[in-house]
Design a protein around this motif. Sequence first.
Motif, PDB file in Angstrom:
ATOM      1  N   SER A   2      35.794  10.862  12.261  1.00 23.80           N
ATOM      2  CA  SER A   2      34.607  10.226  11.744  1.00 23.80           C
ATOM      3  C   SER A   2      33.760   9.840  12.950  1.00 23.80           C
ATOM      4  CB  SER A   2      35.045   8.980  10.970  1.00 23.80           C
ATOM      5  OG  SER A   2      33.944   8.233  10.590  1.00 23.80           O
ATOM      6  N   LYS A  30      33.332   5.652   9.341  1.00 20.28           N
ATOM      7  CA  LYS A  30      34.190   5.067   8.303  1.00 20.28           C
ATOM      8  C   LYS A  30      33.458   4.010   7.488  1.00 20.28           C
ATOM      9  CE  LYS A  30      38.478   6.355  10.330  1.00 20.28           C
ATOM     10  NZ  LYS A  30      39.898   6.195  10.346  1.00 20.28           N
ATOM     11  N   ALA A  31      32.247   4.332   7.121  1.00 23.01           N
ATOM     12  CA  ALA A  31      31.451   3.421   6.299  1.00 23.01           C
ATOM     13  C   ALA A  31      30.478   4.269   5.496  1.00 23.01           C
ATOM     14  CB  ALA A  31      30.683   2.448   7.187  1.00 23.01           C
ATOM     15  N   VAL A 193      33.567   6.242  -2.083  1.00 19.77           N
ATOM     16  CA  VAL A 193      34.269   5.108  -1.472  1.00 19.77           C
ATOM     17  C   VAL A 193      35.588   5.568  -0.845  1.00 19.77           C
ATOM     18  CG1 VAL A 193      35.370   2.890  -1.957  1.00 19.77           C
ATOM     19  CG2 VAL A 193      33.170   3.433  -3.004  1.00 19.77           C
ATOM     20  N   GLU A 194      36.274   6.520  -1.510  1.00 26.84           N
ATOM     21  CA  GLU A 194      37.506   7.058  -0.909  1.00 26.84           C
ATOM     22  C   GLU A 194      37.205   7.863   0.350  1.00 26.84           C
ATOM     23  OE1 GLU A 194      39.857   9.309  -3.716  1.00 26.84           O
ATOM     24  OE2 GLU A 194      39.534   7.764  -5.241  1.00 26.84           O
ATOM     25  N   LYS A 196      35.044   7.458   2.600  1.00 29.51           N
ATOM     26  CA  LYS A 196      34.697   6.726   3.828  1.00 29.51           C
ATOM     27  C   LYS A 196      35.939   6.346   4.623  1.00 29.51           C
ATOM     28  CE  LYS A 196      34.489   1.935   2.372  1.00 29.51           C
ATOM     29  NZ  LYS A 196      33.692   0.720   2.289  1.00 29.51           N
ATOM     30  N   GLU A 197      37.127   6.446   4.008  1.00 28.71           N
ATOM     31  CA  GLU A 197      38.354   6.235   4.781  1.00 28.71           C
ATOM     32  C   GLU A 197      38.449   7.242   5.933  1.00 28.71           C
ATOM     33  OE1 GLU A 197      40.598   3.833   3.908  1.00 28.71           O
ATOM     34  OE2 GLU A 197      39.166   3.251   2.336  1.00 28.71           O
ATOM     35  N   LYS A 198      37.914   8.430   5.705  1.00 27.81           N
ATOM     36  CA  LYS A 198      38.074   9.493   6.697  1.00 27.81           C
ATOM     37  C   LYS A 198      36.773   9.942   7.352  1.00 27.81           C
ATOM     38  CE  LYS A 198      41.014  12.913   5.530  1.00 27.81           C
ATOM     39  NZ  LYS A 198      41.528  13.944   4.598  1.00 27.81           N
ATOM     40  N   THR A 200      32.322   9.660   8.081  1.00 26.90           N
ATOM     41  CA  THR A 200      31.076   8.906   8.066  1.00 26.90           C
ATOM     42  C   THR A 200      30.307   9.410   6.848  1.00 26.90           C
ATOM     43  OG1 THR A 200      31.073   9.023  10.466  1.00 26.90           O
ATOM     44  CG2 THR A 200      29.024   8.324   9.397  1.00 26.90           C
ATOM     45  N   ASP A 216      28.079   0.135   2.593  1.00 27.93           N
ATOM     46  CA  ASP A 216      28.334  -0.964   3.512  1.00 27.93           C
ATOM     47  C   ASP A 216      27.040  -1.373   4.206  1.00 27.93           C
ATOM     48  OD1 ASP A 216      31.373  -0.932   3.396  1.00 27.93           O
ATOM     49  OD2 ASP A 216      30.881   1.157   3.853  1.00 27.93           O
TER      50      ASP A 216
END
Lengths: 259, 311
Positions: A2, A30-31, A193-194, A196-198, A200, A216
């Motif tokens: 990311s 990551k957002a 939303v999932e 953004k864990e991995k 940008t 965010d």
Amino acid sequence: MSKRIELKSLNVYYSKFLAVEDVNMVIEPKAITAFIGPSGCGKSTLIRTLNRMHEVIPGAYVEGSLTMDGEDIYAAEVDPVKVRRQVGMVFQRPNPFPTMSIKENVLSGYKLNNNRMSKSDADELTEKALVGANLWNEVKDRLDRPGSSLSGGQQQRLCIARAIAVEPDVILMDEPTSALDPISTAAIEDLAVELKEKFTVVIVTHNMQQASRISDMTAFFNIAGTGMPGKLIEYDRTEKIFSNPTQKQTEDYVSGRFG
Amino acid sequence: MTTLGGQVKPKVRLGDLVFSRAASVAGIGILITLAAVAVFLFIQALPALNPEADFSGKAENPISYVTPYVFGTLYGSIIALAIATPLAIGIALYISHYANRRFSQILGYIMDLLAAIPSVVYGLWGIMVLAPFLNPTYLWLNENLGWIPLFAGQVSATGRTMLTVGIVLAIMVLPIMAALIREVFLQTPRLHEEAALALGATRWEMIKMAVLPFGRPGIISSMMLGLGRALGETMAVALVLSPASIINFALLTSQNSNTIAANIALHFPESGGDYRSLLIASGLMLFLITMLINMLARYIISRRAEFSGAN
């Protein structure tokens, strides 16, 4: 992976027309970063500069600097094709390739980089990408059916699967739910939303509830009038933009008192 | 008073009525024409199928007479398509995706002009310019690639060979094919092109992913149109080819099977009786061949209809 994207005094032109003026912002990894603003304010143009897709229109160019983890993606030696392989994009209307099956659609980006892959690798990657796009359970029994046989929301998730299959650093979404019903929209929002864990994630949206639900950071763009360039008015944490913005224009827009 | 559920007569508007009738008449008209041609061919060809028929020494029996011409017709047309299809796709891609707008418009006009040239002019050009021009190339092909059966044999001294016919036919069908394929390529949804580019496709990869698969039914249709024109072409073939009544795959010799249409044109004026019926029977064969090929094309397109992008 990311990546952090940094825009410094970025101007975007279509030939002589200045479409977006002087944007300075840092898009966090990551957002989810949402771009909001009225039509014609340049948010779609700006998101397209993040993967150099605006260059598809003849005469389009940028001034200023745009870096991803410090690397200038507009440096002379950088091939736009390479940039786009690191930056996935999801469009306003679902656009799976109609001439390909669901599986071929998922693998289409990957095959651009790697001509040969074993069948087991291909199956594995297809499953992984479709699971990642929350679509696996719905399509696992019909991977050879055309992509266009799916519903609109499913097609959009197929496009997301296609984008994440190549493991990009950044996912751009240009109004990904504007052609979808509320239930499909909710599925895409959950998925964002999932993701953004991995990755940008940058999303352009006309739906302010959507921006406040999932993002965010929020960037508000506005335009002084037709023929004028779009400008970044305010960029801050999403709660701040929606509860206590510093600019009056932002407050008017998010509270619906626009114009 | 009207009640729900009762039969309500929908209002008929005059404009709708006139238009739907006019469209029906046009549609039925084409069917009648087709049937009339088929019936004419069949009735006129019938005497030739009689075992007692007398072809005044020009043919033994109908089958052995028609076979070389069927072969010549198909062979010449297939050579023409093999040359024209890749060229037409290339021209269409260039006009639709590479050339700048002004130049592509000029190119479009020139292609349309090519389509308007009468076939007899193509024939004259083929015999007077193309054949002598190509003859050295034929000699070279024969000398260096003569081990390939296609280029074997005694090279024709005039250049009036099957390959020349194929090339003339290819040039004749090229404009219509290129124009049709260009239109189909221009219809490729921008969304699909952008999807490919956003995945990091180069221009050529984008064309392979989005434009060509989308255009596939159009390419097949244009091939059928080109084939239809090549199969039925008379004057250009009659002028260029030095014919014989044999089956010969060699491209460069002076022993070439004539095509059905050219053979009819050459022999019809001095024919009579059962021999005339025989010529018409060969015309019936041409009619059937064209129909079969078109049906095959429809089948190929419909088999992949789900993946056509039209749904």
